[in-house]
Scaffold this motif. Structure first.
Motif, short mmCIF file in Angstrom:
data_model
loop_
_atom_site.label_atom_id
_atom_site.label_comp_id
_atom_site.label_asym_id
_atom_site.label_seq_id
_atom_site.Cartn_x
_atom_site.Cartn_y
_atom_site.Cartn_z
N HIS A 117 70.72 82.63 43.99
CA HIS A 117 70.40 83.58 42.94
C HIS A 117 70.15 82.92 41.58
CE1 HIS A 117 72.60 85.86 46.09
NE2 HIS A 117 71.57 86.68 45.90
N VAL A 118 71.02 82.00 41.19
CA VAL A 118 70.82 81.32 39.90
C VAL A 118 69.60 80.40 39.98
CG1 VAL A 118 71.79 79.65 38.27
CG2 VAL A 118 73.22 81.50 39.19
N THR A 119 69.49 79.64 41.03
CA THR A 119 68.33 78.73 41.16
C THR A 119 67.03 79.50 41.26
OG1 THR A 119 68.81 78.58 43.54
CG2 THR A 119 69.62 76.79 42.13
N ASN A 120 67.03 80.65 41.93
CA ASN A 120 65.81 81.46 41.98
C ASN A 120 65.42 81.97 40.61
OD1 ASN A 120 65.53 81.14 44.71
ND2 ASN A 120 66.33 83.16 45.28
N GLU A 121 66.40 82.33 39.80
CA GLU A 121 66.12 82.79 38.44
C GLU A 121 65.48 81.68 37.62
OE1 GLU A 121 66.09 86.01 35.76
OE2 GLU A 121 66.82 85.98 37.84
N ILE A 122 65.97 80.46 37.78
CA ILE A 122 65.39 79.31 37.07
C ILE A 122 63.95 79.08 37.55
CG2 ILE A 122 65.55 76.82 36.70
CD1 ILE A 122 68.64 77.14 37.06
N LYS A 123 63.73 79.18 38.84
CA LYS A 123 62.37 78.96 39.37
C LYS A 123 61.40 80.04 38.89
CE LYS A 123 63.80 78.47 43.66
NZ LYS A 123 63.77 78.29 45.14
N ASP A 124 61.90 81.28 38.79
CA ASP A 124 61.06 82.35 38.25
C ASP A 124 60.64 82.03 36.82
OD1 ASP A 124 61.21 83.77 40.59
OD2 ASP A 124 62.79 85.14 39.90
N PHE A 125 61.57 81.48 36.05
CA PHE A 125 61.28 81.07 34.67
C PHE A 125 60.20 79.99 34.65
CE2 PHE A 125 62.16 77.71 31.56
CZ PHE A 125 61.91 78.39 30.38
N LEU A 126 60.28 79.04 35.57
CA LEU A 126 59.31 77.95 35.60
C LEU A 126 57.90 78.43 35.94
CD1 LEU A 126 61.43 75.27 37.53
CD2 LEU A 126 60.85 75.25 35.10
N ARG A 127 57.80 79.50 36.71
CA ARG A 127 56.48 79.98 37.15
C ARG A 127 55.72 80.75 36.07
NH1 ARG A 127 59.77 81.55 41.69
NH2 ARG A 127 59.53 80.04 43.39
N VAL A 128 56.40 81.22 35.04
CA VAL A 128 55.74 82.04 34.01
C VAL A 128 54.62 81.24 33.35
CG1 VAL A 128 56.03 83.26 31.83
CG2 VAL A 128 57.82 83.40 33.57
N GLY A 129 53.43 81.78 33.36
CA GLY A 129 52.30 81.14 32.69
C GLY A 129 51.71 79.95 33.41
N ALA A 130 52.05 79.78 34.69
CA ALA A 130 51.59 78.60 35.43
C ALA A 130 50.08 78.58 35.62
CB ALA A 130 52.28 78.53 36.79
N ASP A 131 49.44 79.74 35.52
CA ASP A 131 47.98 79.78 35.72
C ASP A 131 47.21 79.62 34.41
OD1 ASP A 131 48.86 82.16 34.66
OD2 ASP A 131 47.57 83.44 35.89
N GLU A 132 47.91 79.33 33.31
CA GLU A 132 47.27 79.26 32.00
C GLU A 132 46.88 77.85 31.59
OE1 GLU A 132 49.92 81.00 29.21
OE2 GLU A 132 49.98 82.97 30.18
N VAL A 133 47.52 76.84 32.17
CA VAL A 133 47.32 75.46 31.69
C VAL A 133 47.14 74.51 32.87
CG1 VAL A 133 48.60 75.79 29.54
CG2 VAL A 133 49.83 75.09 31.61
N ASP A 134 46.70 73.29 32.54
CA ASP A 134 46.54 72.25 33.56
C ASP A 134 47.88 71.58 33.89
OD1 ASP A 134 43.70 72.55 33.65
OD2 ASP A 134 43.56 71.38 31.80
N PHE A 135 48.72 71.39 32.85
CA PHE A 135 50.00 70.72 33.05
C PHE A 135 51.11 71.51 32.38
CE2 PHE A 135 47.11 67.17 33.72
CZ PHE A 135 47.71 66.49 34.78
N MET A 136 52.23 71.66 33.10
CA MET A 136 53.44 72.25 32.56
C MET A 136 54.49 71.15 32.52
SD MET A 136 54.30 75.41 31.54
CE MET A 136 53.58 76.67 32.60
N LEU A 137 54.93 70.79 31.32
CA LEU A 137 55.93 69.74 31.15
C LEU A 137 57.27 70.40 30.88
CD1 LEU A 137 53.23 68.27 30.81
CD2 LEU A 137 54.25 66.91 28.99
N CYS A 138 58.25 70.16 31.75
CA CYS A 138 59.55 70.83 31.67
C CYS A 138 60.65 69.79 31.47
CB CYS A 138 59.80 71.63 32.94
SG CYS A 138 58.53 72.86 33.29
N GLU A 139 61.28 69.84 30.32
CA GLU A 139 62.37 68.91 29.99
C GLU A 139 63.71 69.56 30.33
OE1 GLU A 139 64.66 67.03 26.09
OE2 GLU A 139 62.73 68.03 25.83
N ILE A 140 64.56 68.82 31.06
CA ILE A 140 65.90 69.29 31.41
C ILE A 140 66.88 68.66 30.43
CG2 ILE A 140 67.57 69.62 33.25
CD1 ILE A 140 64.70 70.61 33.88
N GLY A 141 67.60 69.49 29.68
CA GLY A 141 68.55 68.97 28.70
C GLY A 141 69.74 68.28 29.35
N GLY A 142 70.45 67.48 28.55
CA GLY A 142 71.61 66.78 29.07
C GLY A 142 71.22 65.58 29.91
#
Length: 547
Positions: A117-142
């Motif tokens: 459930h938590v990991t699915n919520e994170i993945k849903d967040f990552l998918r937002v706007g995926a069709d808008e750009v060529d590259f999505m750069l995602c930095e993980i804090g810590g």
């Protein structure tokens, strides 16, 4: 569908993941690709809005009113892509969303767990706007191995597995410490960091190694061998004189080529780096120097005013001068005469802040700038201090102050020329707030329009009479004091479209004295300096040439 680059860090924090991510974004843009950058933070706060600047540095505000990590400021400054509320998420926000769904019954009575459930919520967040750009750069804090970060690492592992090969890659940033006693750079901490990453199912495709010394070829080969990456994917990240050198430095080391190779993009478009060559030229070849005093409350931690410091640098670049910034604790002026400390400076800036501590010192700094005709820029609380200074020292309203200070003290002590904003209009809807509301996310946040007075200094600086700027505040100048202020020389030159909320004040007849209720520093970029900062530093440069 966007290609994803996940940026992780190891060994120690504060190595510069945000800067590396921003520089990579700029380099991909230079090759003709569109990008968007995101930050995933493991802390349990819903957002950094209620965190002390001493804890977390500044809060960066987006156009749509999200309070986010300061790394989003780096992303905007390097790419020019306006961040959105969907570009920043914390563990707190993820868990809040999961628990809200559980309370509504969205999970149909299932036992709620981190996986899925938590990991699915994170993945849903990552998918937002995926069709808008060529590259999505995602930095993980810590750093890898942090217990609070494990759901994020698991989520990006799953995300990479669920997408076709070649659509997601992993970039890992580590430290190569220099051991003076042995005269060696040590690769073992990086090897252990990669081992930890691989133990949770993630194998880095690109290894970025932060080092204060040149990395010998044999050490690169060792890292490639033991970390299972290609030798040309071991990228050195050396200390730089300016963060704006990073795109060129990373390009020289081959970061952008390594990323494109990892995706199998060949032949890669040639980069156009003229923008960053011009930025570097302006940084390293100034034609003068100005000194600016930032009189603030959080001066012990420069990250508390990160965007202001960068915007001043941009203003210097626009005028081909180096801006030397000194951080001055406002509380000092509550005990001492500000003149001896402030006389060496060519300009004075009073930034935003919360609470009464240090405000009397800020008011003295405002008075010094006004009476000595030194260029002055007041931002948010800095504008309010200018209003209080005029009300007290010119209009004779000796008890002028702010409801914020009375609320903090629990008693009425001041004539409230600054009042708590209880309602305002946002996107044609009325928003209501009470002074006792929860603190998080309840301020006037995001972009609002202001109308500038014809013939004003503000209109001259902006080159027009309608502007949009980002806000973050609860208290406003009370419009009922307008006549009193303007009679004594403090003109309200910018106002909300409904005529209720003063947005800009300026001192008539002063060489350069402007206060703004919003935060212009949030929209400044090295290749597009904000007009207020460019004009402010130009005025400081003119003062420096007169001295």
């Amino acid at each position: 569908m966007a290609r994803y680059v996940f940026i992780t860090g190891g060994v120690v924090s504060s190595l510069g993941k945000g800067l590396a991510s921003a520089a990579l974004g700029a380099l991909l843009q230079a090759r003709g690709f569109s990008v968007r950058l995101r930050k995933l933070d493991p802390y349990l706060n819903v957002d950094p809005g209620t965190m002390s600047p001493f804890e977390h540095g500044e809060v960066f505000v987006t156009d749509d009113g999200a309070e986010t990590d300061l790394d989003l400021g780096h992303y905007e400054r390097f790419t020019g892509v306006a961040a959105r509320s969907t570009d920043s998420v914390s563990s707190g926000r993820i868990y809040s969303s999961v628990l809200e769904k559980e309370r509504r019954g969205d999970y149909l009575g299932k036992t709620i767990q981190v996986i899925p459930h938590v990991t699915n919520e994170i993945k849903d967040f990552l998918r937002v706007g995926a069709d808008e750009v060529d590259f999505m750069l995602c930095e993980i804090g810590g750093t890898v191995g942090d217990i609070e970060g494990l759901p994020f690492f698991e989520a990006i592992r799953q995300f990479g597995q669920e997408h076709p090969r070649g659509q997601c890659i992993f970039m890992h940033l580590t430290l190569l410490p220099w051991i003076a006693a042995s005269g060696e750079l040590k690769t073992k901490p990086t090897q252990h960091s990669v081992k930890e990453l691989r133990s949770i199912g993630i194998a880095p495709d690109v290894l970025v190694c932060r080092s204060e010394r040149t990395i010998p070829e044999k050490e690169r080969e060792k890292l490639a061998l033991f970390c299972n990456v290609r030798p040309d994917s071991v990228i050195a990240a050396y200390d730089l004189k300016s963060i704006y050198e990073a795109p060129l430095a990373y390009h020289r080391e081959g970061l952008d080529q390594a990323v494109l190779d990892a995706f199998g993009i060949s032949p890669a478009p040639r980069p156009n780096l003229r923008r960053w060559e011009d930025v570097a030229d302006r940084i390293f070849n100034p034609e003068g120097e100005v000194r600016v005093a930032i009189v603030g409350k959080y001066t012990q931690l420069e990250d508390a005013y990160k965007s202001i410091a960068e915007a001043l640098t941009h203003g210097g670049m626009a005028n081909r001068v180096r801006v030397r910034i000194d951080w001055v604790d406002a509380e000092v002026f509550e005990r001492e005469d500000p003149a001896p400390l402030l006389e060496p400076y060519h300009a004075i800036l009073v930034p935003g802040g919360f609470g009464e501590r240090g405000t009397e010192g800020k008011i003295k700094a405002v008075e010094f700038a006004r009476t000595r005709e030194i260029p002055y820029l007041g931002i948010c609380l800095g504008m309010q201090m200018a209003v209080i200074e005029t009300a007290r020292n010119l209009a004779g309203l000796k008890t002028a102050g702010s409801q914020e200070f009375d609320h903090e003290a629990g008693e009425a002590r001041y004539e409230p020329v600054i009042f708590h904003l209880s309602e305002w209009i946002k996107d044609n809807e009325k928003i209501a707030r009470d002074v006792l509301d929860n603190k998080g996310g309840t301020m006037r946040l995001g972009t609002y329009t202001a109308t500038l007075a014809e013939g004003s200094k503000a209109a001259e600086v902006y080159g027009g009479q309608s502007i949009e700027e980002r806000h973050r505040h609860r208290y406003e100048v009370d419009i009922k004091y307008r006549e009193m202020l303007e009679t004594h020389g403090l003109k309200i030159s910018g106002i909300s479209p409904d005529g209720r909320l003063p947005e800009i004040v300026e001192v008539e007849g002063h060489p350069w004295f402007i206060g703004v209720q919003f935060h212009p520093e949030l929209k400044s970029k090295p290749f597009a300096p904000h007009p207020l900062f460019a004009s402010f530093i130009r005025a400081a440069r003119d003062v420096s040439r007169l001295v």
